[in-house]
Design an enzyme around this catalytic site. Sequence first.
Site, PDB file in Angstrom:
ATOM      1  N   SER A  34      -6.987  -3.522   2.560  1.00 29.75           N
ATOM      2  CA  SER A  34      -8.050  -4.593   2.872  1.00 29.75           C
ATOM      3  C   SER A  34      -7.772  -4.997   4.462  1.00 29.75           C
ATOM      4  O   SER A  34      -8.283  -5.726   5.056  1.00 29.75           O
ATOM      5  CB  SER A  34      -8.282  -5.679   2.047  1.00 29.75           C
ATOM      6  OG  SER A  34      -7.057  -6.547   2.119  1.00 29.75           O
ATOM      7  N   SER A 103      -2.423  -2.077  -2.599  1.00 31.59           N
ATOM      8  CA  SER A 103      -2.753  -3.362  -2.087  1.00 31.59           C
ATOM      9  C   SER A 103      -3.944  -4.121  -2.640  1.00 31.59           C
ATOM     10  O   SER A 103      -3.981  -4.207  -4.034  1.00 31.59           O
ATOM     11  CB  SER A 103      -2.800  -3.555  -0.618  1.00 31.59           C
ATOM     12  OG  SER A 103      -2.751  -4.993  -0.256  1.00 31.59           O
ATOM     13  N   PHE A 104      -4.801  -4.295  -1.932  1.00 33.19           N
ATOM     14  CA  PHE A 104      -6.046  -4.928  -2.480  1.00 33.19           C
ATOM     15  C   PHE A 104      -6.775  -3.748  -3.576  1.00 33.19           C
ATOM     16  O   PHE A 104      -7.606  -4.046  -4.472  1.00 33.19           O
ATOM     17  CB  PHE A 104      -7.120  -5.023  -1.120  1.00 33.19           C
ATOM     18  CG  PHE A 104      -8.646  -4.849  -1.342  1.00 33.19           C
ATOM     19  CD1 PHE A 104      -9.382  -5.893  -1.382  1.00 33.19           C
ATOM     20  CD2 PHE A 104      -8.805  -3.582  -1.052  1.00 33.19           C
ATOM     21  CE1 PHE A 104     -10.935  -5.527  -1.323  1.00 33.19           C
ATOM     22  CE2 PHE A 104     -10.288  -3.174  -0.651  1.00 33.19           C
ATOM     23  CZ  PHE A 104     -11.172  -4.380  -1.011  1.00 33.19           C
ATOM     24  N   ASP A 224       8.295  -5.424   2.072  1.00 35.20           N
ATOM     25  CA  ASP A 224       6.697  -5.728   2.218  1.00 35.20           C
ATOM     26  C   ASP A 224       6.586  -7.267   2.797  1.00 35.20           C
ATOM     27  O   ASP A 224       6.966  -8.176   1.826  1.00 35.20           O
ATOM     28  CB  ASP A 224       6.127  -5.597   1.003  1.00 35.20           C
ATOM     29  CG  ASP A 224       4.674  -5.267   1.107  1.00 35.20           C
ATOM     30  OD1 ASP A 224       4.148  -6.223   2.065  1.00 35.20           O
ATOM     31  OD2 ASP A 224       4.173  -4.458   0.374  1.00 35.20           O
ATOM     32  N   HIS A 252       4.916  -2.731   3.715  1.00 33.62           N
ATOM     33  CA  HIS A 252       3.650  -2.529   2.914  1.00 33.62           C
ATOM     34  C   HIS A 252       2.918  -1.077   2.692  1.00 33.62           C
ATOM     35  O   HIS A 252       2.260  -0.774   1.967  1.00 33.62           O
ATOM     36  CB  HIS A 252       2.812  -3.800   3.704  1.00 33.62           C
ATOM     37  CG  HIS A 252       1.459  -3.761   2.600  1.00 33.62           C
ATOM     38  ND1 HIS A 252       1.813  -3.898   1.413  1.00 33.62           N
ATOM     39  CD2 HIS A 252       0.310  -3.682   2.858  1.00 33.62           C
ATOM     40  CE1 HIS A 252       0.337  -4.161   0.810  1.00 33.62           C
ATOM     41  NE2 HIS A 252      -0.513  -3.772   1.659  1.00 33.62           N
TER      42      HIS A 252
END
Length: 272
Positions: A34, A103-104, A224, A252
């Site tokens: 995101s 992630s998102f 991260d 990340h």
Amino acid sequence: MSRPEIGKSIVTGKFTTNYLEVGEGFPIIFIHGSGPGVSAYANWRLVLPKISEVGHCYAPDMLGFGYSDKPTDVKYGMKLWTQQIVDFMDALKIEKADFVGNSFGGSLALSMVINYPERVRKLVMMGPMGVEFDISYGLNEVWGYQPSKKNMLKLIELFCYNQEYATEELAETRYRASTEPGFQEAFSSMFPEPRQNSVDDMSFTDEQIKTVKNDTMIVHGREDKVIPVDNAFKLIKLIDNAELHIFGHCGHWTQIERADDFAKLVKYFIGK
């Protein structure tokens, strides 16, 4: 001028979704993160050619991102994006797929497993949201982005452990994408302050996560700064059929900093 980030487009519900497609075999759907300026191409360009050796890869731009529609009259959140994925699968007549979420996107893949278990075979989550956690400094910076090349470079430095990946060229590419018409208007409405509310919207309770029975692989970078590595340890304890891979000296962006290793892991996991 070639625009590899612009792939095919398909109508998903009321909206149009841009997506990349490569390979053949069992469907694998890749869901990006995101960050500002993100797209399926920006997120997955290094690994799609490799993973497409073992499956039919689809990588859509989620609503509000990349080159999909950026409506301003909707409530952005888990419900809208999950519905987009269902509509995407229906439009392409994909009954069931493996999911790879970053992630998102990891949270959205988890949403698919929890809400539509019959549509998901295997699940890969990389640096995932999805569990309840206090918003990190890094994620707050990502979601609070204001367009400038300087701000974009600062974010990319946050994403990477190895600063060799935080290039001016990448910052320029992501900055340009973050100034595409309609992006900032959509992005600024997605994760308003207090941004902890958006983390909560993208999270599931422990009880919900325990219902997941699918084969699951969790991948995380130890360093991260955006999504805490503790999320990975929480998920491995909650999901019964799960395995966990932690990369040291990695931030990340596992799929960029450790692209070859990440692709090998996914190929092994999907093929086993």
